[in-house]
Every structure is written in structure tokens, then in C-alpha cells.
Design a protein around this motif. Structure first.
Motif, PDB file in Angstrom:
ATOM      1  N   THR A 233     -45.450  28.654   6.384  1.00  0.00           N
ATOM      2  CA  THR A 233     -45.579  28.468   7.870  1.00  0.00           C
ATOM      3  C   THR A 233     -44.548  29.323   8.609  1.00  0.00           C
ATOM      4  O   THR A 233     -44.786  29.751   9.705  1.00  0.00           O
ATOM      5  CB  THR A 233     -45.359  26.821   8.128  1.00  0.00           C
ATOM      6  N   SER A 234     -43.224  29.054   7.902  1.00  0.00           N
ATOM      7  CA  SER A 234     -42.109  30.144   8.720  1.00  0.00           C
ATOM      8  C   SER A 234     -42.528  31.600   8.634  1.00  0.00           C
ATOM      9  O   SER A 234     -42.041  32.238   9.502  1.00  0.00           O
ATOM     10  CB  SER A 234     -40.622  29.797   7.519  1.00  0.00           C
ATOM     11  N   SER A 235     -43.335  31.926   7.677  1.00  0.00           N
ATOM     12  CA  SER A 235     -43.627  33.533   7.568  1.00  0.00           C
ATOM     13  C   SER A 235     -44.640  33.545   8.694  1.00  0.00           C
ATOM     14  O   SER A 235     -44.377  34.854   9.488  1.00  0.00           O
ATOM     15  CB  SER A 235     -44.311  33.714   6.233  1.00  0.00           C
ATOM     16  N   VAL A 236     -45.727  32.908   8.932  1.00  0.00           N
ATOM     17  CA  VAL A 236     -46.376  33.100  10.222  1.00  0.00           C
ATOM     18  C   VAL A 236     -45.593  32.922  11.405  1.00  0.00           C
ATOM     19  O   VAL A 236     -45.879  33.753  12.505  1.00  0.00           O
ATOM     20  CB  VAL A 236     -47.516  31.904  10.151  1.00  0.00           C
ATOM     21  N   ALA A 237     -44.790  32.194  11.710  1.00  0.00           N
ATOM     22  CA  ALA A 237     -44.187  31.996  12.791  1.00  0.00           C
ATOM     23  C   ALA A 237     -43.032  33.242  13.164  1.00  0.00           C
ATOM     24  O   ALA A 237     -43.054  33.807  14.131  1.00  0.00           O
ATOM     25  CB  ALA A 237     -42.992  31.053  12.814  1.00  0.00           C
ATOM     26  N   ALA A 238     -42.719  33.914  12.108  1.00  0.00           N
ATOM     27  CA  ALA A 238     -41.708  35.127  11.937  1.00  0.00           C
ATOM     28  C   ALA A 238     -42.579  36.148  12.659  1.00  0.00           C
ATOM     29  O   ALA A 238     -42.028  36.763  13.479  1.00  0.00           O
ATOM     30  CB  ALA A 238     -41.173  35.351  10.647  1.00  0.00           C
ATOM     31  N   PHE A 239     -43.774  36.498  11.819  1.00  0.00           N
ATOM     32  CA  PHE A 239     -44.331  37.822  12.290  1.00  0.00           C
ATOM     33  C   PHE A 239     -45.120  37.605  13.531  1.00  0.00           C
ATOM     34  O   PHE A 239     -45.199  38.830  14.254  1.00  0.00           O
ATOM     35  CB  PHE A 239     -45.484  38.262  11.096  1.00  0.00           C
ATOM     36  N   GLU A 257     -48.652  33.427  -3.930  1.00  0.00           N
ATOM     37  CA  GLU A 257     -49.784  32.280  -4.158  1.00  0.00           C
ATOM     38  C   GLU A 257     -51.175  32.973  -4.291  1.00  0.00           C
ATOM     39  O   GLU A 257     -52.115  32.388  -4.936  1.00  0.00           O
ATOM     40  CB  GLU A 257     -49.722  31.178  -3.145  1.00  0.00           C
ATOM     41  N   GLY A 258     -51.236  34.037  -3.518  1.00  0.00           N
ATOM     42  CA  GLY A 258     -52.642  34.813  -3.518  1.00  0.00           C
ATOM     43  C   GLY A 258     -53.356  34.349  -2.491  1.00  0.00           C
ATOM     44  O   GLY A 258     -54.662  34.622  -2.712  1.00  0.00           O
ATOM     45  N   GLU A 259     -53.116  33.542  -1.740  1.00  0.00           N
ATOM     46  CA  GLU A 259     -53.822  33.184  -0.380  1.00  0.00           C
ATOM     47  C   GLU A 259     -53.232  33.463   0.669  1.00  0.00           C
ATOM     48  O   GLU A 259     -52.087  33.934   0.856  1.00  0.00           O
ATOM     49  CB  GLU A 259     -53.824  31.653  -0.539  1.00  0.00           C
ATOM     50  N   SER A 260     -53.998  33.615   1.798  1.00  0.00           N
ATOM     51  CA  SER A 260     -53.752  34.128   3.097  1.00  0.00           C
ATOM     52  C   SER A 260     -52.678  32.803   3.631  1.00  0.00           C
ATOM     53  O   SER A 260     -52.925  31.760   3.190  1.00  0.00           O
ATOM     54  CB  SER A 260     -54.763  34.419   4.317  1.00  0.00           C
ATOM     55  N   PRO A 261     -51.901  33.128   4.531  1.00  0.00           N
ATOM     56  CA  PRO A 261     -51.046  31.914   5.098  1.00  0.00           C
ATOM     57  C   PRO A 261     -52.005  30.718   5.808  1.00  0.00           C
ATOM     58  O   PRO A 261     -52.832  31.060   6.572  1.00  0.00           O
ATOM     59  CB  PRO A 261     -50.286  32.772   6.054  1.00  0.00           C
ATOM     60  N   TYR A 262     -51.568  29.639   5.424  1.00  0.00           N
ATOM     61  CA  TYR A 262     -52.227  28.396   5.509  1.00  0.00           C
ATOM     62  C   TYR A 262     -51.250  27.309   5.986  1.00  0.00           C
ATOM     63  O   TYR A 262     -49.917  27.398   5.610  1.00  0.00           O
ATOM     64  CB  TYR A 262     -53.100  28.218   4.438  1.00  0.00           C
ATOM     65  N   MET A 263     -51.829  26.215   6.566  1.00  0.00           N
ATOM     66  CA  MET A 263     -50.876  24.788   6.945  1.00  0.00           C
ATOM     67  C   MET A 263     -50.922  23.992   5.889  1.00  0.00           C
ATOM     68  O   MET A 263     -52.010  23.785   5.465  1.00  0.00           O
ATOM     69  CB  MET A 263     -51.218  24.413   8.358  1.00  0.00           C
ATOM     70  N   ARG A 264     -49.791  23.415   5.420  1.00  0.00           N
ATOM     71  CA  ARG A 264     -49.959  22.343   4.303  1.00  0.00           C
ATOM     72  C   ARG A 264     -50.024  20.851   4.782  1.00  0.00           C
ATOM     73  O   ARG A 264     -50.452  20.282   3.867  1.00  0.00           O
ATOM     74  CB  ARG A 264     -48.428  22.483   3.467  1.00  0.00           C
ATOM     75  N   PRO A 265     -49.720  20.526   5.929  1.00  0.00           N
ATOM     76  CA  PRO A 265     -49.911  18.997   6.234  1.00  0.00           C
ATOM     77  C   PRO A 265     -51.194  18.515   6.175  1.00  0.00           C
ATOM     78  O   PRO A 265     -51.382  17.560   5.523  1.00  0.00           O
ATOM     79  CB  PRO A 265     -49.290  19.102   7.799  1.00  0.00           C
ATOM     80  N   PRO A 266     -52.368  19.250   6.549  1.00  0.00           N
ATOM     81  CA  PRO A 266     -53.589  18.649   6.184  1.00  0.00           C
ATOM     82  C   PRO A 266     -53.902  18.364   4.712  1.00  0.00           C
ATOM     83  O   PRO A 266     -55.119  17.570   4.387  1.00  0.00           O
ATOM     84  CB  PRO A 266     -54.554  19.819   6.722  1.00  0.00           C
ATOM     85  N   LEU A 267     -53.159  19.124   3.644  1.00  0.00           N
ATOM     86  CA  LEU A 267     -53.706  18.810   2.208  1.00  0.00           C
ATOM     87  C   LEU A 267     -53.447  17.285   1.959  1.00  0.00           C
ATOM     88  O   LEU A 267     -54.270  17.098   1.134  1.00  0.00           O
ATOM     89  CB  LEU A 267     -52.749  19.770   1.554  1.00  0.00           C
ATOM     90  N   LEU A 350     -36.623  36.218   3.890  1.00  0.00           N
ATOM     91  CA  LEU A 350     -36.902  35.313   2.855  1.00  0.00           C
ATOM     92  C   LEU A 350     -37.447  33.929   3.170  1.00  0.00           C
ATOM     93  O   LEU A 350     -36.869  33.368   3.771  1.00  0.00           O
ATOM     94  CB  LEU A 350     -35.663  35.205   1.636  1.00  0.00           C
ATOM     95  N   ALA A 351     -38.923  33.975   3.092  1.00  0.00           N
ATOM     96  CA  ALA A 351     -39.534  32.481   3.471  1.00  0.00           C
ATOM     97  C   ALA A 351     -40.134  32.229   2.176  1.00  0.00           C
ATOM     98  O   ALA A 351     -41.234  31.658   2.214  1.00  0.00           O
ATOM     99  CB  ALA A 351     -40.722  32.777   4.634  1.00  0.00           C
ATOM    100  N   THR A 352     -39.517  32.032   1.177  1.00  0.00           N
ATOM    101  CA  THR A 352     -39.887  31.646  -0.095  1.00  0.00           C
ATOM    102  C   THR A 352     -40.056  30.185  -0.562  1.00  0.00           C
ATOM    103  O   THR A 352     -40.904  30.012  -1.336  1.00  0.00           O
ATOM    104  CB  THR A 352     -38.859  31.917  -1.109  1.00  0.00           C
ATOM    105  N   GLY A 353     -39.839  29.331   0.769  1.00  0.00           N
ATOM    106  CA  GLY A 353     -40.542  27.800   0.425  1.00  0.00           C
ATOM    107  C   GLY A 353     -39.625  27.041  -0.683  1.00  0.00           C
ATOM    108  O   GLY A 353     -38.607  27.381  -0.990  1.00  0.00           O
ATOM    109  N   GLY A 354     -40.564  26.140  -1.296  1.00  0.00           N
ATOM    110  CA  GLY A 354     -40.133  25.671  -2.464  1.00  0.00           C
ATOM    111  C   GLY A 354     -41.101  25.121  -3.124  1.00  0.00           C
ATOM    112  O   GLY A 354     -42.469  25.216  -3.203  1.00  0.00           O
TER     113      GLY A 354
END
Length: 702
Positions: A233-239, A257-267, A350-354
Motif C-alpha cells: 500500500t505504501s508503494s502505491v501511495a508513493a508512486f 511477491e510476484g503480484e501487482s500492488p493490492y490492498m490487504r484488508p479485504p483478505l 524502501l516499502a518492504t512491509g512485514g
């Protein structure tokens, strides 16, 4: 005569002197000197002659006249040359051709045939099989083979901007006689274009060949202006912030991860409540208001292919999927990928997350046990767990925090249709016991149980074994044993800081994460945002936050600072959690159940649910509903009261105190009031009666 002449002269002079006396106001005239006794009076500016216009204006008038004369002269000369050329009086060698001289008959025939071909057929690119043009009289490219050229309808014009066309297929140098024969049939290249066929000695690789080898060095640009490590998410907000300030920016996002940027809350929320199974497989979900939405932030067409990023004049955003940055050199401004590729940059984020934490008992377990354990975080984890849930199996969730409680409610809801079962185990006395006060935590536990979840509190897993029928047997510290098909670990998050060890970056010993300054900068031209950033909060001290809103705000700020904004981080981020469409809360600041708390509650209405707020605002992410909410018409409520024993906590405000100062606030089923809570935290005041403060939230209004 002499005497008369002298008399006349004296009379005349005396008359002039008398006139002067009269004009100047003199009294008498001294006849001996022939002028009046007038005192000396120096001339003034008004007595001087007045010029007609300034010298500047006079110069400008002259200059305009000279310019007109020059323009007229140039026009006459140009017309004269044009007339001479058109009339043929003088043989001027101008234009795209050359002066024509008499030639032999065969050559004239060739020229006439070429002229007819040029008139009938538009210039086309030579076939890929043709070699470099032979040095003939008219600089016509000669094919390398004696075969007849391809039909005109099959030859497509090559775009001029392409640096290299398709590779040459083993073309050998053409014999001279073959080239001469082909000149008669091959169309000439336009005079304004260079030959489009490359030299046989230096063939160029096509884009298809380059992209066909994933991970090849040619598929990765050697240098980018903006490099973002991580695709969260922070990567999307940055670009997005970078593009808003630098429209032609070239941005490369490295997604391990091999995926396009996506939101995690709906998971852990809406995806489990979607009845359309096919839509869920495609990662499309319905928000609480019924509006369908994709989990991905942008469509695939939004991103620029990596191989085309360098050539895009207006820039673009490319995502390099399936690659990890293993080392970073802040001094050389260069990163090293796991496939050996290197990329230099001007600015880097660096938006490496956790990554999800695990427990030692599961970490020591064998591979046969690990395949039935999910550390829930990614799309792949959701798909794995969803497949297990669809089979109606028993799932055990370890953890009672945000993620564990959300998954428990979601899987409990789903088990009603799949005939499965769900058990939740955690060491606290109630759900979200480390965040909510004890009375509210126990009420939340009852809410989770009402979804069909078996909740086991004050318990921890001590041992795990595999049964004969392939299930897992969990031994708890209370002596109880649970037999389950699948285990989900939701026990916290560890920031991804491996680059700190390989690149010499500073970490925070207390909170973890990359230590950054107020502008989120870890080193010169190197920023950190999101879960991995340990920043300084001007009100609450140094912190590290792991929530969606913080990822958006910190990513946006880092992107702005990468373009030279130089802004400090001051935002008080919020976070939220929904236990289904009927119960949810928002929080801000330090919310720790070990702190003293004061709660003010009221009876909830149909408007006080997550579903209602999404229907009202049209936004499923609570950090977005905050932006669209209208709080201008709020009316301060009256008669607040503290929670009573046995009362149903429909909605309320919980204040968290430290040294009698409000440092955290939880809005329980109270939505779109976060600006008020943020101001209270920012003020940092001590209040004698928090009931009065609760009136600001219009808690008791209908």
C-alpha cells in the motif's frame, strides 16, 4: 552723415534698453552703459527651450524605420531568388535532388523506372532478410538475396522511433551483380530518413526476445530515476504522489511477491462474505454496501512493461515481479537483485512491509506439519485457506488480535454454509485483550462466539503432532488437546529489515524497523515508509505503526519528499477493524489495555454499523471514508454516561490516558469522527471531565 548715423545707433540701443527695463521691472536706465540697473536672475528650467519628445522616443522611431527598411529588403531579395529559380534563368542546385547532367541511356532507364516506382508505391521498409544498402549511385539499400522482394501489401512501414528492427537472418554480403539487378526493382528509401536496416555485423535483439527470458539482465533497466522496493500500500501511495508532482517520472517497483500492488484488508474481511465463488477466485469482492471491487489497486494496463520503461518519453510505472533486492549501496545509489542484476537509481524508497510471526513450537515442526499451517498475509495464503474452508474442514486460529479476531468471525460466517468448524485460541482473557479494556474485550468475545466460533481463552500451544489420519493434534498449556485439519497463525508481524544487515542501515532496538528522521529519510536519497519505518512522532515519541492508514500517509509523504517537498511527518494515523458488517471500531494514538481508560457509551442505531457507513460514503476502506465524510452538521450530544454492568455496548468512546492526558481513543461503532479524535490527541490536554469531551462526538444524537 557720420553724426546722424551715430545718433540713430544710440537712439536704437537706448530703445532696446528701455524695453528691457520695462520687461524686467527695472526703474531707470543708465544711458552711459545703455542697460537698466536690473539685479542678476539665473534662468530656471521653465526658461530653457522645451524639447519635442525624449531622445529615447526619437531613437525608437528611427529604429522602427530601420527595421521596416530591413524587412522590406529581405522580402525583395527573397522574392527575387524565388522568381529566378522558378523561371530557370540561373541553374540553382537547391532542393532534395542534385543538378541533373546528361547520362547514358541505360542509366536514364533505371532512373525513370525508379521514379515510376516511387510515384506508385509509398516508401516501405526493406524485408528483414535484406542486408545493409550497397554503396550505389543513388544510395539505394540493396537486398542480400537475389529473390524477388516481398509484396508491397505485406511490408508494413517501420516506426521511425524504433532504434533497431527485427534481427537479420544470417544474411551474407550480396554479390555486386545481384545488387545491381535488385536496384531496378527495390523501392528507394525516402531522402529524409536514414536506412532502417541495420548493419549485418551488429544485429539488435527484439523486445520479444528480451522479455522472453524472465530475470535476464536485458529485461531490467540499468538505471531508473525512482526505485521502490516493495509493492504494498505504501508503494502505491508513493508512486501516485511522485506522478502527481513529476508527470514524466520513470518509476520501477520491485515486487518480491510476484503480484501487482493490492490492498490487504479485504483478505481478512469482505472476501470471506462474498457469495459469488468465482468472483472470490478472481479476487473481486463486495463491500458492505454491495458494490463490487477488485483487490488490486490498478488494472494491468495501468503499468508500463519493464522493457519499455526507458523508451517511454512521458515516463511510466513498471512492476518487476518475482525479484528480491538482496543488497543496497546507499553511497553508490545502487541495488543488487537475487538474480545478479544491478540497478542504479536517483531516489529510492524502501516499502518492504512485514512478514507474519511464527511460534517456536511451529517453527521446530517438520515439513509434513508445516504444509497444514498458514501464516496468513498474502494472496497465496488466502487462496490456500479458502480452499480448506470450502472443503468444510476444521480450522484452528492461533491469536486474538486484529487479524485473528477478523478471521475468526469471517471463517465462522463461512462455516455456516460449508458445514465446517472454527476454533480460536489465544493467551488473553478476551478478543483483542491487549487493546480493548477488559469489559469490552469480553463483550467482543461473546460476539465472536455468536458467529459459531469456539473460543478458548487464556491458553497457548505447547506441542503439535500429526495424527494417523493426517490431522494435527495441538496440546495446550491447560492440558486440553485440539484435533484440527488446518492451523492459521495470526500472532503479529515482523518488519522486513534484512536489507539493514546487508546494507549497513540503522535499526531501532526498541520498536524494530528502519530508523528514519522526521522526513522519513534513512540516508541521503533513501526513504522508508509503511510497516518497516520507525519514525518520530512529535506528540507520542518514536513509534512504528502497522496499519493501512499509516501506509497510505507515510508512502504519500515519502513520495512527495522524493520529489523535493521536504515535509516532516506529523500525521496521527488511524486504524480500524470490522468483526463482520455489524460491529466495527476505529482507533488512533496509543491504545493499550494496560493504560487507564474511561468509556462513554450509548445505545446504537441502525446507522451505527460498518455496513451503514460504507453505504453512506461508498468507500470500503475506513481511511477513505474519513476523507468523504461530512461532519459539519454534527450536533453536540448531552447526558453521556459510563458503561453500566450488563449493558449492550452498542456504540461508545474509550479514552486512553497516560499521566492524565489523552493519548489514545477508540471509536466503538462510531464512524466518521476521526478528525475530532485526532485534534484531541494533538492538543495533548488534561481533562477533568471526559464526559464533556465525549459530547464532541455527538454520541447520543439519533
Amino acid at each position: 552723415m557720420y553724426r546722424c548715423g551715430g545718433l540713430v545707433s544710440r537712439v536704437t540701443k537706448s530703445s532696446r534698453a528701455a524695453d528691457c527695463v520695462r520687461r524686467t521691472g527695472g526703474a531707470t536706465v543708465r544711458s552711459s552703459r545703455e542697460y537698466g540697473n536690473v539685479p542678476f536672475k539665473p534662468p530656471t528650467m521653465n526658461d530653457l527651450p522645451q524639447p519635442q519628445g525624449s531622445w529615447t522616443q526619437r531613437y525608437e522611431r528611427l529604429q522602427r524605420r530601420y527595421n521596416l527598411q530591413l524587412a522590406a529588403g529581405i522580402g525583395v531579395a527573397t522574392f527575387t531568388l524565388f522568381f529566378v529559380k522558378q523561371s530557370g534563368l540561373l541553374p540553382l542546385a537547391t532542393g532534395p535532388g542534385k543538378p541533373k547532367f546528361p547520362k547514358a541511356a541505360p542509366v536514364v532507364a533505371e532512373e525513370e523506372e525508379e521514379t515510376s516506382v516511387e510515384e506508385s508505391v509509398e516508401p516501405v521498409e526493406s524485408p528483414a532478410e535484406e542486408a545493409a544498402p550497397a554503396p550505389v549511385e543513388e544510395a539505394v539499400p540493396a537486398p542480400t538475396e537475389e529473390a524477388a522482394p516481398a509484396p508491397v501489401e505485406e511490408a508494413a512501414p517501420a516506426p521511425v522511433e524504433e532504434a533497431a528492427p527485427a534481427p537479420v537472418e544470417e544474411a551474407a554480403p550480396a554479390p555486386v551483380e545481384a545488387s545491381a539487378a535488385a536496384v531496378e526493382e527495390a523501392p528507394s528509401a525516402p531522402p529524409s530518413q536514414e536506412p532502417l536496416v541495420p548493419e549485418p555485423s551488429a544485429p539488435a535483439a527484439t523486445v520479444e526476445e528480451t522479455s522472453a527470458a524472465p530475470g535476464a539482465a536485458k529485461a531490467v533497466p540499468e538505471h531508473v530515476t525512482y526505485l521502490i522496493v516493495g509493492a504494498g500500500t505504501s508503494s502505491v501511495a508513493a508512486f501516485r504522489a511522485i506522478k502527481s508532482r513529476d508527470a514524466k517520472a520513470k518509476i520501477l517497483v520491485v515486487s518480491g511477491e510476484g503480484e501487482s500492488p493490492y490492498m490487504r484488508p479485504p483478505l481478512s474481511k469482505e472476501l470471506w462474505y462474498t457469495e459469488d465463488l468465482e468472483a472470490a477466485k478472481l479476487l473481486r469482492f463486495k463491500q458492505w454496501n454491495g458494490k463490487e471491487r477488485s483487490i488490486f489497486f490498478e488494472h494491468e494496463d495501468y503499468y508500463t512493461p519493464v522493457t519499455e520503461l526507458d523508451s517511454r518519453e512521458n515516463g511510466g510505472i513498471s512492476v518487476l515481479r518475482g525479484r528480491q533486492v538482496v543488497k543496497l549501496d546507499p553511497h553508490k545509489k545502487r541495488v543488487y537483485l537475487d538474480d545478479g542484476s544491478e540497478i542504479s537509481y536517483d531516489k529510492c524508497l524502501l516499502a518492504t512491509g512485514g512478514s507474519p510471526k511464527t511460534l517456536s513450537v511451529f517453527e521446530k515442526a517438520g515439513e509434513d506439519i508445516s504444509k497444514n499451517v498458514t501464516l496468513f498475509r498474502t494472496i497465496a495464503d488466502y487462496r490456500q485457506l479458502n480452499e480448506v474452508a470450502q472443503q468444510g474442514k476444521h480450522i484452528t486460529i492461533i491469536g486474538g488480535g486484529f487479524l485473528g479476531s477478523e478471521l475468526a468471525c469471517a471463517l465462522g460466517h463461512k462455516s455456516k454454509t460449508t458445514k465446517g468448524s472454527v476454533t480460536q485460541v489465544y493467551p488473553e482473557s478476551g478478543n483483542m485483550g491487549r487493546i480493548l479494556p477488559e469489559y469490552l474485550s469480553k463483550w467482543t468475545t461473546e460476539k465472536v462466539k455468536s458467529e459459531g466460533v469456539s473460543v478458548i481463552t487464556d491458553s497457548a500451544v505447547q506441542d503439535i503432532k500429526k495424527t494417523e489420519d493426517g490431522k494435527l493434534s495441538l496440546s495446550l498449556n491447560t492440558g486440553k488437546e485440539i484435533v484440527t485439519d488446518h492451523v492459521v497463525l495470526a500472532v503479529g508481524l515482523e518488519p522486513n529489515v534484512e536489507l539493514a544487515h546487508s546494507s549497513g542501515l540503522e535499526l531501532d532496538d526498541t520498536h524494530g524497523g528502519f530508523r528514519v528522521n522526521a522526513e522519513l529519510e534513512a540516508r541521503s536519497n533513501l526513504w522508508v515508509a509503511g510497516d518497516a519505518a520507525c519514525f518520530y512522532d512529535i506528540k507520542l515519541g518514536r513509534r512504528r505503526v502497522e496499519h493501512h492508514d499509516h501506509a497510505i500517509v507515510s508512502g504519500r509523504l515519502a513520495g512527495e519528499n522524493m520529489t523535493g517537498a521536504g515535509k516532516p511527518y506529523w500525521h496521527q494515523s488511524m486504524f480500524w477493524s470490522d468483526l463482520g458488517p455489524e460491529v466495527g471500531y476505529e482507533a488512533i494514538g496509543i491504545v493499550d489495555s494496560s493504560l487507564p481508560t474511561v468509556g462513554v457509551f450509548a445505545k446504537a442505531t441502525t446507522k451505527d454499523t460498518p455496513k451503514a457507513v460504507v453505504e453512506a460514503t461508498g468507500e470500503g476502506l475506513r481511511s477513505e471514508t474519513e476523507q468523504t465524510a461530512d461532519t459539519s452538521s454534527l450536533v453536540h450530544s448531552s447526558a453521556p454516561h459510563a458503561p453500566l454492568k450488563g449493558e449492550d455496548y452498542g456504540k461508545g468512546i474509550i479514552f486512553y490516558l497516560r499521566d492524565n492526558i489523552v493519548v489514545g481513543i477508540v471509536l466503538w461503532n462510531v464512524f466518521n469522527r476521526m478528525p475530532i479524535a485526532r485534534k484531541i490527541i494533538k492538543d495533548g490536554k488534561s481533562y477533568d471531565d471526559l464526559n464533556e469531551v465525549a459530547k464532541l462526538f455527538s454520541l447520543h444524537s439519533e
